[in-house]
Design an enzyme around this catalytic site. Structure first.
Site, mmCIF file in Angstrom:
data_model
loop_
_atom_site.group_PDB
_atom_site.id
_atom_site.type_symbol
_atom_site.label_atom_id
_atom_site.label_comp_id
_atom_site.label_asym_id
_atom_site.label_seq_id
_atom_site.Cartn_x
_atom_site.Cartn_y
_atom_site.Cartn_z
ATOM 1 N N ASP A 3 37.953 38.329 42.943
ATOM 2 C CA ASP A 3 38.200 38.948 44.251
ATOM 3 C C ASP A 3 36.975 38.856 45.165
ATOM 4 O O ASP A 3 35.838 38.865 44.685
ATOM 5 C CB ASP A 3 38.589 40.416 44.053
ATOM 6 C CG ASP A 3 39.270 40.981 45.296
ATOM 7 O OD1 ASP A 3 39.759 40.185 46.118
ATOM 8 O OD2 ASP A 3 39.316 42.220 45.431
ATOM 9 N N GLY B 254 37.703 36.319 50.727
ATOM 10 C CA GLY B 254 37.871 36.525 52.167
ATOM 11 C C GLY B 254 36.638 37.189 52.765
ATOM 12 O O GLY B 254 36.135 36.770 53.815
ATOM 13 N N TRP C 30 33.650 37.235 51.561
ATOM 14 C CA TRP C 30 32.510 36.305 51.472
ATOM 15 C C TRP C 30 32.489 35.401 52.703
ATOM 16 O O TRP C 30 31.452 35.191 53.326
ATOM 17 C CB TRP C 30 32.645 35.464 50.196
ATOM 18 C CG TRP C 30 31.559 34.447 49.978
ATOM 19 C CD1 TRP C 30 30.409 34.620 49.287
ATOM 20 C CD2 TRP C 30 31.541 33.081 50.441
ATOM 21 N NE1 TRP C 30 29.665 33.464 49.293
ATOM 22 C CE2 TRP C 30 30.342 32.504 49.996
ATOM 23 C CE3 TRP C 30 32.422 32.302 51.199
ATOM 24 C CZ2 TRP C 30 29.994 31.183 50.265
ATOM 25 C CZ3 TRP C 30 32.081 30.983 51.473
ATOM 26 C CH2 TRP C 30 30.877 30.437 51.012
ATOM 27 N N ARG D 244 38.769 32.511 56.486
ATOM 28 C CA ARG D 244 39.049 32.906 55.096
ATOM 29 C C ARG D 244 39.292 31.728 54.156
ATOM 30 O O ARG D 244 38.824 31.748 53.012
ATOM 31 C CB ARG D 244 40.247 33.870 55.052
ATOM 32 C CG ARG D 244 39.951 35.240 55.634
ATOM 33 C CD ARG D 244 41.197 36.119 55.581
ATOM 34 N NE ARG D 244 41.653 36.374 54.220
ATOM 35 C CZ ARG D 244 41.176 37.338 53.446
ATOM 36 N NH1 ARG D 244 40.250 38.153 53.884
ATOM 37 N NH2 ARG D 244 41.633 37.503 52.222
ATOM 38 N N HIS E 277 38.099 30.607 49.978
ATOM 39 C CA HIS E 277 38.870 30.180 48.805
ATOM 40 C C HIS E 277 38.349 28.865 48.250
ATOM 41 O O HIS E 277 38.322 28.657 47.042
ATOM 42 C CB HIS E 277 40.351 30.079 49.157
ATOM 43 C CG HIS E 277 40.923 31.407 49.557
ATOM 44 N ND1 HIS E 277 40.886 32.503 48.738
ATOM 45 C CD2 HIS E 277 41.489 31.826 50.716
ATOM 46 C CE1 HIS E 277 41.435 33.540 49.358
ATOM 47 N NE2 HIS E 277 41.810 33.153 50.562
ATOM 48 N N LEU F 285 38.501 25.646 24.658
ATOM 49 C CA LEU F 285 38.856 26.840 25.425
ATOM 50 C C LEU F 285 40.318 26.766 25.893
ATOM 51 O O LEU F 285 40.764 25.714 26.353
ATOM 52 C CB LEU F 285 37.933 26.896 26.656
ATOM 53 C CG LEU F 285 38.246 27.940 27.719
ATOM 54 C CD1 LEU F 285 37.878 29.333 27.213
ATOM 55 C CD2 LEU F 285 37.485 27.631 29.007
ATOM 56 N N ARG G 65 40.449 48.301 40.535
ATOM 57 C CA ARG G 65 41.882 48.396 40.232
ATOM 58 C C ARG G 65 42.292 47.079 39.581
ATOM 59 O O ARG G 65 41.543 46.097 39.629
ATOM 60 C CB ARG G 65 42.691 48.669 41.494
ATOM 61 C CG ARG G 65 42.494 47.641 42.576
ATOM 62 C CD ARG G 65 43.211 48.019 43.874
ATOM 63 N NE ARG G 65 42.813 47.083 44.910
ATOM 64 C CZ ARG G 65 41.720 47.203 45.664
ATOM 65 N NH1 ARG G 65 40.918 48.246 45.505
ATOM 66 N NH2 ARG G 65 41.417 46.304 46.557
ATOM 67 N N GLU H 235 38.406 46.352 27.811
ATOM 68 C CA GLU H 235 37.211 46.965 28.386
ATOM 69 C C GLU H 235 37.159 46.532 29.852
ATOM 70 O O GLU H 235 37.288 45.330 30.153
ATOM 71 C CB GLU H 235 35.955 46.455 27.672
ATOM 72 C CG GLU H 235 35.811 46.947 26.262
ATOM 73 C CD GLU H 235 35.636 48.466 26.177
ATOM 74 O OE1 GLU H 235 34.953 49.035 27.049
ATOM 75 O OE2 GLU H 235 36.205 49.077 25.253
HETATM 76 C C1 IPE Z 1 43.973 40.333 43.349
HETATM 77 O O1 IPE Z 1 43.256 40.315 44.522
HETATM 78 C C2 IPE Z 1 44.697 39.035 43.173
HETATM 79 C C3 IPE Z 1 43.864 37.873 42.903
HETATM 80 C C4 IPE Z 1 42.584 37.867 42.712
HETATM 81 C C5 IPE Z 1 44.576 36.638 42.826
HETATM 82 P P1 IPE Z 1 43.832 40.980 45.858
HETATM 83 O O2 IPE Z 1 42.771 40.872 46.855
HETATM 84 O O3 IPE Z 1 45.134 40.378 46.189
HETATM 85 O O4 IPE Z 1 44.076 42.469 45.397
HETATM 86 P P2 IPE Z 1 44.238 43.795 46.241
HETATM 87 O O5 IPE Z 1 45.325 43.534 47.226
HETATM 88 O O6 IPE Z 1 42.933 44.040 46.883
HETATM 89 O O7 IPE Z 1 44.583 44.822 45.220
HETATM 90 C C1 IPE Z 2 40.616 36.791 46.083
HETATM 91 O O1 IPE Z 2 39.917 36.912 47.251
HETATM 92 C C2 IPE Z 2 41.452 35.564 46.060
HETATM 93 C C3 IPE Z 2 42.878 35.812 46.179
HETATM 94 C C4 IPE Z 2 43.456 36.971 46.245
HETATM 95 C C5 IPE Z 2 43.713 34.659 46.240
HETATM 96 P P1 IPE Z 2 40.521 37.659 48.514
HETATM 97 O O2 IPE Z 2 41.138 36.633 49.387
HETATM 98 O O3 IPE Z 2 41.413 38.764 48.086
HETATM 99 O O4 IPE Z 2 39.219 38.207 49.186
HETATM 100 P P2 IPE Z 2 39.048 39.592 49.888
HETATM 101 O O5 IPE Z 2 39.433 40.640 48.900
HETATM 102 O O6 IPE Z 2 39.944 39.579 51.070
HETATM 103 O O7 IPE Z 2 37.613 39.607 50.232
HETATM 104 MG MG MG Z 3 41.043 40.763 47.697
#
Ligand code: IPE
Ligand code: IPE
Ligand code: MG
Length: 599
Positions: free
Chosen positions: A379, A382, A384, A392, A396, A488, A551, A564
């Site tokens: 996570d 976006g 970053w 965004r 990715h 792996l 979460r 864990e």
């Molecule tokens: C969780 O990240 C899903 C992935 C990393 C693919 P999200 O950014 O979608 O999660 P929430 O919405 O913050 O819980």
């Molecule tokens: C996780 O990064 C990647 C995916 C959910 C696909 P996010 O895109 O959720 O990044 P944030 O949480 O918005 O920074």
């Molecule tokens: Mg996210």
């Protein structure tokens, strides 16, 4: 797949020459390979001048690959179409050609010039031709004659017969660094465009096909014009037949006119597709203008009509390509051995992961303190990007590099299972542009293969619904290709949702109960686990989430009940393998009790 027949050769000679490099077979090759590509160019020109003109709109470095692909399609089509040969013998010839191609691909060369050029194209550009298998099988089936009850079966024929060839051109363009990426919301447009191309082709060849007893249109369409089918089959250009053709040319025109299909593509690639649409509309005008002559010969647009389309297209494409430095692979060294495919060759082809760029070495973790299964919620992509003022999607792309790093790090510490959360069922709520980038970046990595030759068994966990067909095929292909590997196990969760997985498993249990394979009163946790999509996936020992959230976001609820948990603040693209090693080291110091008493 059908290609247009009986066309005048070399019709592009009279058109204004494109500026820039002339199209030649690739330089620095052995003479037989050059001759093979020249033959492909000739074959394409003679059989399908429109395709030949479109290939001319590609940059010089890509054209030989375009000829090789089209010549191969043409050769197969001709093998299937030869009226002087019995249908069964035609089918056998197509099958033999297809089999020979498999062998030649493994050998890296061929005695047949068209296959030689195709094999060279595939190996040089890293194209995976397995997707063409279905198209070749479809061509073989064409020999039995076709009858389509409705548009749905007609469209299925297009999708299996012609789409895989066009897809190869798209992959080629991707490889050269000029992506013909289709936005997710344009996939339907693309399919329609392919159907329109096929319908244009069928209408153009109506007379030739009828003379062989073929009418490659769905019954559903024919029935809408009572009497038209009989009239056409008897060579009678009746009002009903004319009305049918008029209706179908209008439909084809509608299908090929997809102005937003090329949104977001490289401009050079977009010119090729837009020009294809213009040429097809000109072709449909010629069909409409032909009247009863349609029954005796294939109509062609006039030279003036073609010039009106191609002269500006050539200028636009030359300009568009001049803006992009293409990635052109060097010539291959001639093959000297004929390696057979199989696990042995595959095993010896595996390489170790590249070392960490800063020279970091993996920590020593006692075997009894190592987690078996690490699952990661990657996570923060976006945020970053936002931190850097980037869109965004850039986050990715950077995130994908971090994911590769984790695979290298996992191999270096000898981890058995790594599961990465790449795209959740909830992530569909995002903007189409962002979704397209996430999914396209995954497909790109599967095809480009930074981890292809590592000792990694790759698997996919998630649902196919809504995912681009190409991505699904690439995921299944990699799963098949790497299934025997023992290093792996990397499970990538794409379009995954934990509740969905539980629901799907419950449905599988219900089916087993209905058929009497399971007694509902005796269903155990083990029974449940056996009905999960990957029953052999072990429980998660360590669940790591980056990006400062605490979460689990619908990730692996069945497997992670006793995991864990490990949360870190940094954004995913800033991570490298050292972060994984830290996570594993932290895990190795934890006391796990699984409900037991404190020692
Ligand atoms: C969780 O990240 C899903 C992935 C990393 C693919 P999200 O950014 O979608 O999660 P929430 O919405 O913050 O819980
Ligand atoms: C996780 O990064 C990647 C995916 C959910 C696909 P996010 O895109 O959720 O990044 P944030 O949480 O918005 O920074
Ligand atoms: Mg996210």
């Amino acid at each position: 797949m059908r290609t247009t027949h009986s066309a005048p050769a070399d019709t592009d000679a009279a058109l204004p020459a494109q500026r820039g490099r002339p199209s030649r077979p690739p330089a620095g090759e052995d003479p037989s390979l050059k001759a093979a590509y020249r033959l492909c160019r000739r074959t394409t020109r003679q059989h399908d001048p429109a395709i030949s003109l479109l290939v001319q709109l590609m940059p010089a470095a890509l054209r030989p690959a375009g000829w090789a692909l089209w010549a191969a399609a043409t050769v197969l089509d001709d093998l299937a179409d030869r009226q002087d040969v019995e249908p069964a013998a035609r089918a056998a010839r197509v099958a033999a050609w297809t089999e020979a191609l498999q062998h030649d691909l493994a050998a890296g060369t061929s005695r047949d010039p068209v296959r030689y050029a195709l094999v060279d194209t595939a190996l040089r550009w890293g194209l995976d031709l397995s997707g063409l298998r279905e198209a070749m099988d479809s061509t073989r089936e064409d020999t039995r004659g076709r009858h389509f009850a409705d548009w749905a079966s007609w469209r299925a024929w297009c999708s299996e017969g012609i789409a895989p060839w066009v897809d190869q051109v798209r992959h080629l363009s991707d490889r050269a660094g000029a992506p013909m990426t289709l936005r997710l919301d344009r996939q339907q447009d693309y399919r329609r465009f392919i159907h329109g191309a096929q319908l244009t082709d069928v209408l153009t060849d109506l007379g030739a096909d009828l003379s062989q007893g073929d009418l490659l249109l769905p019954q559903e369409a024919l029935n809408a014009f009572p009497g038209a089918e009989d009239d056409l089959r008897h060579g009678n250009w009746s009002p009903a037949a004319a009305a049918l053709v008029r209706e179908l040319t209008a439909l084809a025109r509608h299908w090929v006119t997809r102005p937003s299909m090329t949104t977001g593509m490289h401009p050079g690639a977009a010119v090729v597709l837009d020009t294809a649409a213009c040429l097809m509309r000109a072709q449909l005008d010629a069909v409409d203008a032909a009247g009863r002559a349609l029954l005796t010969c294939a109509p062609r647009p006039s030279l003036a009509a073609r010039t009106r389309i191609l002269a500006p297209a050539r200028i636009r494409s030359a300009l568009a390509w001049s803006l992009t430095p293409l990635t052109v692979p060097p010539p291959r060294r001639p093959a000297v051995t004929v390696p057979g495919p199989g696990p042995e060759a595959e095993r010896t082809g595996l390489r170790p992961p590249p070392p960490h760029s800063g020279g970091a070495r993996p920590p020593r973790i006692a075997a009894d303190r190592m987690p078996t299964h690490v699952a990661v919620i990657m996570d923060g992509n976006g945020r970053w990007a936002g931190q850097r003022g980037l869109p965004r999607p850039e986050g990715h792309r950077a995130g994908n590099a971090a994911a590769r790093e984790m695979v290298y790090g996992a191999l270096e510490i000898g981890l058995r299972h790594l599961t990465l959360y790449a795209f959740s069922t909830e992530n569909w709520k995002r903007d189409t542009e962002e979704i397209t980038t996430i999914l396209e970046a995954i497909r790109h990595d599967l095809d480009e293969g930074p981890i292809r030759d590592l000792d990694v068994r790759q698997r996919w966990l998630g649902r196919p619904d809504g995912l681009p067909e190409e991505l699904v095929q690439a995921l299944l292909r990699e799963e098949r290709r790497t299934s025997h590997r023992t290093g792996l196990t990397l499970t990538v969760c794409i379009n995954y949702g934990g509740r969905g997985e539980i629901t799907q498993t419950a449905a599988a249990l219900a089916r087993a109960a209905r058929t009497g394979d399971l007694d509902p009163d005796l269903i155990s946790e083990d029974d449940f686990a056996r009905h999960l999509p990957h029953p052999d996936m072990p429980d998660v020992d360590l669940l790591w989430r980056t990006g400062n959230g605490q979460r689990t976001s619908n990730f692996l609820p069945w497997h992670a009940t006793y995991a864990e948990l490990y949360f870190t603040p940094g954004y995913w693209p800033d991570m490298d393998r050292r972060a994984l090693w830290q996570a594993v080291s932290a895990y190795s110091r934890r006391q796990r009790r699984h409900g037991g008493a404190t020692p």
